[in-house]
Enzyme design. Structure first.
Site, PDB file in Angstrom:
ATOM      1  N   ASN A   1      36.946 -35.972  -3.752  1.00  0.00           N
ATOM      2  CA  ASN A   1      37.760 -36.781  -2.837  1.00  0.00           C
ATOM      3  C   ASN A   1      37.201 -38.180  -2.649  1.00  0.00           C
ATOM      4  O   ASN A   1      37.947 -39.164  -2.622  1.00  0.00           O
ATOM      5  CB  ASN A   1      37.870 -36.077  -1.490  1.00  0.00           C
ATOM      6  CG  ASN A   1      38.843 -34.909  -1.532  1.00  0.00           C
ATOM      7  OD1 ASN A   1      39.739 -34.870  -2.366  1.00  0.00           O
ATOM      8  ND2 ASN A   1      38.656 -33.954  -0.643  1.00  0.00           N
TER       9      ASN A   1
ATOM     10  N   ASP B   1       0.865  -1.173   0.000  1.00  0.00           N
ATOM     11  CA  ASP B   1       0.000   0.000   0.000  1.00  0.00           C
ATOM     12  C   ASP B   1       0.910   1.234   0.000  1.00  0.00           C
ATOM     13  O   ASP B   1       2.123   1.110   0.103  1.00  0.00           O
ATOM     14  CB  ASP B   1      -0.968  -0.012   1.181  1.00  0.00           C
ATOM     15  CG  ASP B   1      -0.243  -0.008   2.534  1.00  0.00           C
ATOM     16  OD1 ASP B   1       0.993   0.099   2.537  1.00  0.00           O
ATOM     17  OD2 ASP B   1      -0.914  -0.109   3.566  1.00  0.00           O
TER      18      ASP B   1
ATOM     19  N   ASN C   1      37.061 -34.905   6.993  1.00  0.00           N
ATOM     20  CA  ASN C   1      35.781 -34.228   6.820  1.00  0.00           C
ATOM     21  C   ASN C   1      35.502 -33.271   7.971  1.00  0.00           C
ATOM     22  O   ASN C   1      34.988 -32.155   7.784  1.00  0.00           O
ATOM     23  CB  ASN C   1      34.665 -35.272   6.706  1.00  0.00           C
ATOM     24  CG  ASN C   1      33.379 -34.696   6.150  1.00  0.00           C
ATOM     25  OD1 ASN C   1      33.394 -34.041   5.114  1.00  0.00           O
ATOM     26  ND2 ASN C   1      32.279 -34.944   6.824  1.00  0.00           N
TER      27      ASN C   1
ATOM     28  N   ASP D   1      -5.907  -6.692   4.220  1.00  0.00           N
ATOM     29  CA  ASP D   1      -4.665  -7.162   3.605  1.00  0.00           C
ATOM     30  C   ASP D   1      -4.366  -8.620   3.922  1.00  0.00           C
ATOM     31  O   ASP D   1      -3.412  -9.192   3.373  1.00  0.00           O
ATOM     32  CB  ASP D   1      -3.482  -6.305   4.087  1.00  0.00           C
ATOM     33  CG  ASP D   1      -3.566  -4.865   3.620  1.00  0.00           C
ATOM     34  OD1 ASP D   1      -3.997  -4.657   2.469  1.00  0.00           O
ATOM     35  OD2 ASP D   1      -3.213  -3.956   4.395  1.00  0.00           O
TER      36      ASP D   1
END
Length: 896
Positions: free
Chosen positions: A677, A349, A702, A613
């Site tokens: 890998n 708005d 890792n 709204d």
């Protein structure tokens, strides 16, 4: 009084799930009893409960809540352990202890525990940040306690409380009405019906379905018109809405970002299953120990998965939420920050966004000679829903124009003494006018109407010829105009909608809401981010066009509500793509515009703060409201602005895109490096007489790699990455993974050859050499992947990322020389190895830069939304948003 139904677009997904639609027994009993009997059974009084009695009932019954919002350590820890591959690896490692491989199994267990702990700490801190954010969002209910009206938290409402309801309120509990005036409610969230339900005090007899309880109001429904007072019968999960919310579960519907993460996880799962299955089967066929083969295969599966992706995402979102909170932007769910960055259309708005939001009465214009300015102003004041019998007049709950009218200097000098309302037809968004029945001093009883000029003129007769010209001139000058009309009503004691006819036009009240001085700057900032702004307003089109003209913004065209009503979806989608202004639109038309824009593939945000709204907010990809909005608008929104300012939205969009960019860095790097890998390890395990790395070494690699990447959420993002919305594109990620993972494998194979044919390495030396090369290449590649520019020279990483990355490489180089080397299966390497390693890393990064330039040069390699599913907002989404209102506040936590 039965009001004429408003027309509402019925969505296919609005129907509630299959639940028992019979009302809870206490509510059904209350509906069938007279009000005094209900009050007696609930031990309730018109003056309300005492504070002490309310506290006692709250302790005995519990809060009026459907969810508990609290960072729960066990729940977060459970998410870390939910991977079946992880669980299977734990079980296999445990079994291997009893088969004589205790050392390797303990190493695996310790490394996995450290990895899980790292993810747990980061996710738990993010949840604590979400807790602190949630505690800033308040939901209240108006009740009578200790004989006086007061406001309390909605979760503190208890049976027996006397609650006052007004237009736009979300009903806080299942209640029996004890007083009502022209009340109608939207009960679609419970019944799936699109039409409002008129309420009355009449007792319901016999067996009645939930939709037939006209003397009751139900938790989670919305007051569309009128006002009422009611006594609370049931709260929390004992209500009808509570039963539905509990049946749907606590899991909140996914955002587009979460669905993208899900598709990425599926991609990794497919790769992991393929690799581990082949590796395990081939190793068994080569007559290697089954347990060793299984451990290695499972370590490969864990290694290819970016274990800390949830932690990286959570840390990024928590960082973003804190940054937005400093700019007075509150995000209800952290993941909505990503959707905020994804938007490319904002529908809003104009009041308070493009204009100052400070509306003032400027002109009182009588039409014709029948009334004076003073009389016209008096009629305008009378035609409001304010209680003007008490001075000073409270403007709380009034719409912005009525509040401005009462706050004007002219109103202070106008007496309304002796003219109380006899009856009122309140304002609604279909009629767009308020009509009252009053006794006007010296003039007698009359009907007075005030509202949108087009709707008031439609019920007037003998309109003066100059009226339309005066109205058009005021519109052209940017004035917000309401018309006032009246008719004598000597024989009336009550009002009906059909009484709004045959009125005489008295004149116009003109208001001014000046454009914001920084509105153009905010719009330019959004445009620079690729976000187009469209205006949806209930005002006249000329007023909206004047505002855009005053701030120097070109309009792409205007669509008015009556035109939209005649267009089918295809025509509207084409017209809405270019139009800038949607004027005189109804709530349903706003929602329809949002819907067709989304069907065009656009990510649409809607900013609104009124009852009208709510439909559009539910339809938008990202709903935005303000802290002072109507209850139903706040509940429908994902983001709340503490200040209604488009400027802070631009900052929010940038923050969302920054988080997405950093998340994608981790995804691309982890997918490509891990794939390369693990592919190398898979090939090597099939050709070497020993494993290229032990399962423990793979998991340690890792863990170190992931630990360094936890600094990614704080990394810098190149400005060009913020200029356009970014979307998940699994095809793009797959291509990136295969290309750069293959380059990584090439250098892995070169390392294998170096260790075997140059250094003639044994098992421990080989594993040590590849461990160091692997950790160096897959960690340092972040500096190339994090930017499309030349790293360091044209795009510098954050200090935290640089220190973390080089630190991880340093630890990897140190481990073969550390006291832990023998336990981990490492062996010290000769100095020439490191000279060759430096050369290989440099060659690797140069090759990655060349490949990166070629990869990003083709239009087919640009990430887009082609792989994204259709955008949707389902029934579950609506219930989840509404249920968030009834959430117990967490204890105050530190967000870190």
């Amino acid at each position: 009084m039965i009001r004429r139904p408003r027309t509402t677009t019925v969505m296919k997904d609005q129907k509630p799930p299959e639940v028992d639609l019979r009302p809870p027994s206490r509510l059904a009993r209350a509906a069938s009893q007279e009000i005094p009997d209900v009050m007696e059974q609930l031990d309730a009084r018109p003056e309300g409960l005492s504070s002490e009695e309310a506290r006692r009932r709250l302790t005995a019954i519990g809060p009026n809540a459907l969810r508990a919002h609290r960072a729960r350590p066990l729940r977060v820890l459970g998410r870390q352990l939910k991977s079946p591959i992880l669980v299977l690896l734990f079980v296999t490692a445990t079994v291997s202890v009893f088969l004589g491989e205790a050392t390797n199994s303990v190493i695996i267990g310790v490394i996995l525990a450290a990895s899980i702990g790292l993810g747990f700490v980061n996710e738990f801190r993010a949840e604590q940040a979400a807790d602190a954010l949630h505690d800033q969002i308040t939901h209240t209910a108006a009740v009578i306690r200790d004989g006086a009206a007061t406001t309390i938290g909605v979760t503190e409402v208890v049976p027996g409380d006397i609650v006052r309801l007004s237009i736009g309120a979300v009903v806080p509990a299942d209640m029996r009405l004890i007083d009502t005036h022209d009340l109608s409610c939207d009960e679609g969230i419970l019944t799936g019906e699109s039409l409002p339900v008129a309420k009355s005090l009449a007792v319901v007899s016999g067996e009645a379905a939930i939709a037939e309880l006209h003397c009751c109001v139900l938790m989670g429904t919305v007051v569309l018109s009128g006002a009422a007072t009611a006594v609370v019968v049931d709260t929390g999960p004992r209500t009808q809405f509570g039963r539905i919310a509990v049946a749907l579960g606590a899991q909140q519907p996914q955002t587009e970002f979460q669905r993208g993460l899900g598709r990425f996880s599926l991609l990794l799962l497919e790769v992991a299953v393929a690799l581990t299955t082949v590796i395990f089967v081939v190793n068994v066929l080569l007559h290697r120990p089954v347990i060793d083969s299984l451990l290695f295969s499972l370590a490969i599966a864990v290694g290819i998965t970016p274990q800390l992706l949830p932690a990286v995402v959570s840390a990024s979102l928590a960082t973003g939420s804190r940054a937005l909170a400093k700019q007075r932007v509150l995000v209800k769910r952290l993941v909505c920050i990503e959707d905020l960055g994804d938007m490319d259309v904002l529908v809003t708005d104009k009041t308070g966004t493009l204009t100052e939001g400070r509306i003032s009465l400027t002109t009182v214009l009588p039409i014709g000679s029948a009334v004076t300015q003073e009389q016209l102003l008096l009629l305008g004041l009378l035609a409001t829903e304010a209680d003007y019998t008490v001075r000073p007049v409270s403007t709380s709950g009034l719409n912005a124009l009525d509040a401005a009218l009462w706050e004007s200097p002219q109103a202070a000098a106008t007496s309304t003494t002796g003219a109380p309302h006899i009856d009122v037809l309140p304002f609604d968004h279909d009629r767009r006018r308020t009509t009252v029945l009053v006794d006007v001093p010296h003039d007698g009883r009359m009907i007075v109407t005030k509202g949108a000029p087009e709707d008031v003129l439609a019920i007037c007769v003998d309109i003066p010829a100059e009226a339309q010209g005066v109205l058009d001139q005021e519109y052209a000058e940017g004035g917000r105009v309401v018309a006032v009309a009246h008719a004598m009503a000597t024989d009336r004691d009550h009002l009906r909608p059909e009484d709004e006819s045959g009125l005489t036009l008295d004149g116009l009240l003109v208001f001014l809401d000046r454009p914001k001085s920084d509105a153009r700057q905010a719009l330019d900032a959004l445009a620079a981010l690729g976000v187009s702004v469209k205006i949806a307003t209930g005002d006249n089109a000329l007023v909206a066009q004047k505002v855009l003209s005053d701030i120097g913004l070109a309009s792409g065209g205007t669509l008015i509500g009556t035109t939209i009503e005649t267009m089918d979806d295809d025509a509207l989608r084409e017209a809405a793509a270019t139009a800038t202004i949607f004027a005189r639109v109804s709530p349903e038309q706003k929602a329809r515009v949002i819907r067709v824009l989304r069907r065009s593939g656009r990510s649409v945000a809607f900013l609104g703060d009124g009852v009208n709204d709510a439909l559009a907010l539910h339809q938008a990809d990202i709903g935005i409201s303000v802290e002072t909005a109507a209850d139903v608008a706040k509940d429908a929104a994902d983001v709340l602005l503490l200040d209604k300012d488009l400027g802070v939205l631009a900052a929010g969009v940038m923050e969302g895109r920054r988080i997405f960019a950093n998340t994608i860095k981790y995804v691309l790097m982890g997918a490509s490096s891990n794939f390369g890998n693990m592919f190398s390890a898979s090939v090597a395990s099939l050709t070497l007489p020993f494993l290229p790395m032990t399962p423990g070494q793979i998991l340690l690699n890792n863990l170190l790699y992931d630990t360094g990447q936890l600094a990614i959420p704080g990394d810098h993002v190149d400005p060009e990455q913020l200029l356009t919305p970014s979307h998940w594109d699994i095809g793009y990620i797959r291509r990136f993974m295969l290309l750069f993972g293959s380059i990584s494998s090439v250098f892995d194979f070169a390392t294998f050859a170096l260790m075997l044919f140059v250094f003639h390495a044994g098992q421990s030396e080989f594993q040590s050499g590849w461990f160091i090369e692997s950790i160096a290449t897959q960690t340092l590649i972040i500096f190339a992947i994090r930017t499309r520019r030349v790293p360091f020279f044209r795009s510098r990483p954050s200090l935290g990322l640089a220190l973390a990355s080089f630190g991880v490489v340093g630890v990897g180089v140190w481990l073969p020389y550390s006291p832990l080397s023998r336990i981990l299966g490492f062996h010290p390497l000769p100095f020439p190895f490191f000279l060759v390693l430096v050369a290989m890393v440099v060659a690797y990064l140069v090759l990655v830069e060349i490949a990166k330039a070629r990869f990003f040069s083709g239009p087919a390699q640009q990430p887009g939304a082609a792989d994204a599913p259709a955008r949707r907002r389902g029934y579950h989404h609506r219930v989840s948003r509404r249920a968030a209102r009834f959430t117990t506040r967490s204890p105050r936590t530190r967000s870190g």
